[in-house]
Write a protein that holds these residues in place. Sequence first.
Motif, PDB file in Angstrom:
ATOM      1  N   PRO A   1       0.814  -1.223   0.000  1.00  0.00           N
ATOM      2  CA  PRO A   1       0.000   0.000   0.000  1.00  0.00           C
ATOM      3  C   PRO A   1       0.848   1.274   0.000  1.00  0.00           C
ATOM      4  O   PRO A   1       1.977   1.293   0.472  1.00  0.00           O
ATOM      5  CB  PRO A   1      -0.805  -0.116   1.292  1.00  0.00           C
ATOM      6  N   CYS A   2       0.279   2.309  -0.547  1.00  0.00           N
ATOM      7  CA  CYS A   2       0.838   3.650  -0.481  1.00  0.00           C
ATOM      8  C   CYS A   2      -0.269   4.556   0.047  1.00  0.00           C
ATOM      9  O   CYS A   2      -1.400   4.098   0.249  1.00  0.00           O
ATOM     10  CB  CYS A   2       1.336   4.107  -1.847  1.00  0.00           C
ATOM     11  N   TYR A   3       0.031   5.809   0.250  1.00  0.00           N
ATOM     12  CA  TYR A   3      -0.953   6.751   0.772  1.00  0.00           C
ATOM     13  C   TYR A   3      -2.211   6.694  -0.099  1.00  0.00           C
ATOM     14  O   TYR A   3      -2.138   6.772  -1.317  1.00  0.00           O
ATOM     15  CB  TYR A   3      -0.367   8.162   0.777  1.00  0.00           C
TER      16      TYR A   3
ATOM     17  N   GLN B   1      -4.424  -2.511   2.826  1.00  0.00           N
ATOM     18  CA  GLN B   1      -4.698  -3.880   2.390  1.00  0.00           C
ATOM     19  C   GLN B   1      -5.967  -4.382   3.067  1.00  0.00           C
ATOM     20  O   GLN B   1      -6.167  -4.161   4.257  1.00  0.00           O
ATOM     21  CB  GLN B   1      -3.534  -4.806   2.737  1.00  0.00           C
ATOM     22  N   ASP B   2      -6.816  -5.052   2.278  1.00  0.00           N
ATOM     23  CA  ASP B   2      -8.018  -5.650   2.858  1.00  0.00           C
ATOM     24  C   ASP B   2      -7.645  -6.964   3.540  1.00  0.00           C
ATOM     25  O   ASP B   2      -6.470  -7.331   3.607  1.00  0.00           O
ATOM     26  CB  ASP B   2      -9.114  -5.825   1.796  1.00  0.00           C
ATOM     27  N   GLU B   3      -8.650  -7.686   4.035  1.00  0.00           N
ATOM     28  CA  GLU B   3      -8.384  -8.931   4.770  1.00  0.00           C
ATOM     29  C   GLU B   3      -7.707 -10.004   3.916  1.00  0.00           C
ATOM     30  O   GLU B   3      -7.093 -10.924   4.433  1.00  0.00           O
ATOM     31  CB  GLU B   3      -9.674  -9.489   5.394  1.00  0.00           C
ATOM     32  N   ASN B   4      -7.795  -9.878   2.585  1.00  0.00           N
ATOM     33  CA  ASN B   4      -7.142 -10.840   1.690  1.00  0.00           C
ATOM     34  C   ASN B   4      -5.785 -10.352   1.192  1.00  0.00           C
ATOM     35  O   ASN B   4      -5.156 -11.003   0.369  1.00  0.00           O
ATOM     36  CB  ASN B   4      -8.045 -11.128   0.490  1.00  0.00           C
TER      37      ASN B   4
ATOM     38  N   LEU C   1      -5.161  -4.459  -2.415  1.00  0.00           N
ATOM     39  CA  LEU C   1      -5.240  -3.015  -2.194  1.00  0.00           C
ATOM     40  C   LEU C   1      -6.683  -2.552  -2.171  1.00  0.00           C
ATOM     41  O   LEU C   1      -7.498  -2.940  -2.996  1.00  0.00           O
ATOM     42  CB  LEU C   1      -4.467  -2.270  -3.290  1.00  0.00           C
ATOM     43  N   GLU C   2      -6.968  -1.702  -1.199  1.00  0.00           N
ATOM     44  CA  GLU C   2      -8.305  -1.165  -1.004  1.00  0.00           C
ATOM     45  C   GLU C   2      -8.168   0.336  -0.746  1.00  0.00           C
ATOM     46  O   GLU C   2      -7.260   0.775  -0.036  1.00  0.00           O
ATOM     47  CB  GLU C   2      -8.925  -1.870   0.202  1.00  0.00           C
ATOM     48  N   ILE C   3      -9.057   1.117  -1.309  1.00  0.00           N
ATOM     49  CA  ILE C   3      -8.999   2.574  -1.162  1.00  0.00           C
ATOM     50  C   ILE C   3      -9.384   2.993   0.254  1.00  0.00           C
ATOM     51  O   ILE C   3     -10.342   2.483   0.816  1.00  0.00           O
ATOM     52  CB  ILE C   3      -9.918   3.254  -2.198  1.00  0.00           C
ATOM     53  N   VAL C   4      -8.610   3.943   0.799  1.00  0.00           N
ATOM     54  CA  VAL C   4      -8.934   4.594   2.069  1.00  0.00           C
ATOM     55  C   VAL C   4      -9.592   5.922   1.678  1.00  0.00           C
ATOM     56  O   VAL C   4      -8.914   6.826   1.185  1.00  0.00           O
ATOM     57  CB  VAL C   4      -7.666   4.844   2.908  1.00  0.00           C
ATOM     58  N   PRO C   5     -10.919   6.057   1.856  1.00  0.00           N
ATOM     59  CA  PRO C   5     -11.646   7.211   1.313  1.00  0.00           C
ATOM     60  C   PRO C   5     -11.095   8.583   1.701  1.00  0.00           C
ATOM     61  O   PRO C   5     -10.954   9.457   0.840  1.00  0.00           O
ATOM     62  CB  PRO C   5     -13.071   7.011   1.845  1.00  0.00           C
TER      63      PRO C   5
ATOM     64  N   ASP D   1      -4.153  -2.142 -14.531  1.00  0.00           N
ATOM     65  CA  ASP D   1      -5.483  -2.372 -13.946  1.00  0.00           C
ATOM     66  C   ASP D   1      -5.443  -3.428 -12.836  1.00  0.00           C
ATOM     67  O   ASP D   1      -6.299  -4.303 -12.762  1.00  0.00           O
ATOM     68  CB  ASP D   1      -6.483  -2.759 -15.043  1.00  0.00           C
ATOM     69  N   HIS D   2      -4.461  -3.328 -11.995  1.00  0.00           N
ATOM     70  CA  HIS D   2      -4.256  -4.269 -10.901  1.00  0.00           C
ATOM     71  C   HIS D   2      -5.272  -4.087  -9.775  1.00  0.00           C
ATOM     72  O   HIS D   2      -5.697  -5.049  -9.140  1.00  0.00           O
ATOM     73  CB  HIS D   2      -2.831  -4.105 -10.356  1.00  0.00           C
ATOM     74  N   HIS D   3      -5.668  -2.853  -9.532  1.00  0.00           N
ATOM     75  CA  HIS D   3      -6.560  -2.533  -8.420  1.00  0.00           C
ATOM     76  C   HIS D   3      -7.403  -1.314  -8.802  1.00  0.00           C
ATOM     77  O   HIS D   3      -7.202  -0.703  -9.842  1.00  0.00           O
ATOM     78  CB  HIS D   3      -5.761  -2.268  -7.135  1.00  0.00           C
ATOM     79  N   THR D   4      -8.338  -0.952  -7.941  1.00  0.00           N
ATOM     80  CA  THR D   4      -9.213   0.195  -8.196  1.00  0.00           C
ATOM     81  C   THR D   4      -8.391   1.481  -8.186  1.00  0.00           C
ATOM     82  O   THR D   4      -7.636   1.727  -7.243  1.00  0.00           O
ATOM     83  CB  THR D   4     -10.323   0.281  -7.132  1.00  0.00           C
ATOM     84  N   ALA D   5      -8.552   2.270  -9.232  1.00  0.00           N
ATOM     85  CA  ALA D   5      -7.808   3.529  -9.355  1.00  0.00           C
ATOM     86  C   ALA D   5      -8.457   4.617  -8.520  1.00  0.00           C
ATOM     87  O   ALA D   5      -9.684   4.659  -8.367  1.00  0.00           O
ATOM     88  CB  ALA D   5      -7.743   3.955 -10.812  1.00  0.00           C
ATOM     89  N   ILE D   6      -7.637   5.516  -8.006  1.00  0.00           N
ATOM     90  CA  ILE D   6      -8.135   6.730  -7.340  1.00  0.00           C
ATOM     91  C   ILE D   6      -8.270   7.834  -8.374  1.00  0.00           C
ATOM     92  O   ILE D   6      -9.243   8.590  -8.375  1.00  0.00           O
ATOM     93  CB  ILE D   6      -7.202   7.159  -6.195  1.00  0.00           C
ATOM     94  N   ILE D   7      -7.322   7.902  -9.297  1.00  0.00           N
ATOM     95  CA  ILE D   7      -7.306   8.916 -10.358  1.00  0.00           C
ATOM     96  C   ILE D   7      -7.624   8.228 -11.667  1.00  0.00           C
ATOM     97  O   ILE D   7      -6.929   7.289 -12.060  1.00  0.00           O
ATOM     98  CB  ILE D   7      -5.918   9.603 -10.448  1.00  0.00           C
ATOM     99  N   PRO D   8      -8.667   8.667 -12.379  1.00  0.00           N
ATOM    100  CA  PRO D   8      -8.992   8.015 -13.647  1.00  0.00           C
ATOM    101  C   PRO D   8      -7.919   8.285 -14.710  1.00  0.00           C
ATOM    102  O   PRO D   8      -7.335   9.367 -14.745  1.00  0.00           O
ATOM    103  CB  PRO D   8     -10.325   8.636 -14.044  1.00  0.00           C
ATOM    104  N   LYS D   9      -7.679   7.272 -15.539  1.00  0.00           N
ATOM    105  CA  LYS D   9      -6.714   7.414 -16.625  1.00  0.00           C
ATOM    106  C   LYS D   9      -7.312   8.280 -17.723  1.00  0.00           C
ATOM    107  O   LYS D   9      -8.495   8.199 -18.016  1.00  0.00           O
ATOM    108  CB  LYS D   9      -6.348   6.050 -17.216  1.00  0.00           C
ATOM    109  N   CYS D  10      -6.470   9.111 -18.333  1.00  0.00           N
ATOM    110  CA  CYS D  10      -6.912   9.912 -19.491  1.00  0.00           C
ATOM    111  C   CYS D  10      -6.982   9.001 -20.700  1.00  0.00           C
ATOM    112  O   CYS D  10      -6.105   8.196 -20.930  1.00  0.00           O
ATOM    113  CB  CYS D  10      -5.949  11.061 -19.740  1.00  0.00           C
TER     114      CYS D  10
END
Length: 185
Positions: free
Chosen positions: A72-74, A78-81, A84-88, A175-184
């Motif tokens: 994880p980064c800022y 990590q979820d229970e599995n 990577l999971e977003i921290v809102p 596309d490994h995990h849910t993006a925070i910033i959408p790709k152009c």
Amino acid sequence: MQFLQACNELNELKIDVYFEVEKLHISNPKAVRMLTVYASLYQNESETKSYGVHWGNVVRFKNGSSKYYNRPCYGYCQDENGNLEIVPDEAAVVCAIYEWRNEGASLRAIVHRLMNKGIPAPRGGKTWHIEAIRRILTNEKYYGDVCLQKTYIADYFTGKQVPNRGEYDRYLLRDHHTAIIPKCK
């Protein structure tokens, strides 16, 4: 070798060192030659182990099983599995940083905005640094991708990481995990 240099310096200062396992005193000239042989053997063993670790990492990078993919980064945890999971709350800060930068704000101005708003820094402190903003703005994880081996350890004695400028392959997983910033598009 630094080890032998240190032994020679101690010997010149008339400080005797005794190596229990090898049963050698550095004050004995024959012992210094033996220590040279031992040091070479230990260095070779260390290099072999280092190569083995690196090779194992590369195999896991290639087959996608490396735990580094889910580091994880800022903005993420990590979820229970272990995925990577977003921290809102943190993701909202990341979005604001990108938005302010797109509006033309300098890295320093972004740092001041974050600190004026009282937003905790990535490691929980009060002070944001320009380098933290730069890392956020250049990290592909915010787009949902992961790139491994962006750096490597050039000298296994110091363990210092240096940028990988083509010395080794990089491993990109899109596309490994849910993006925070959408790709152009």
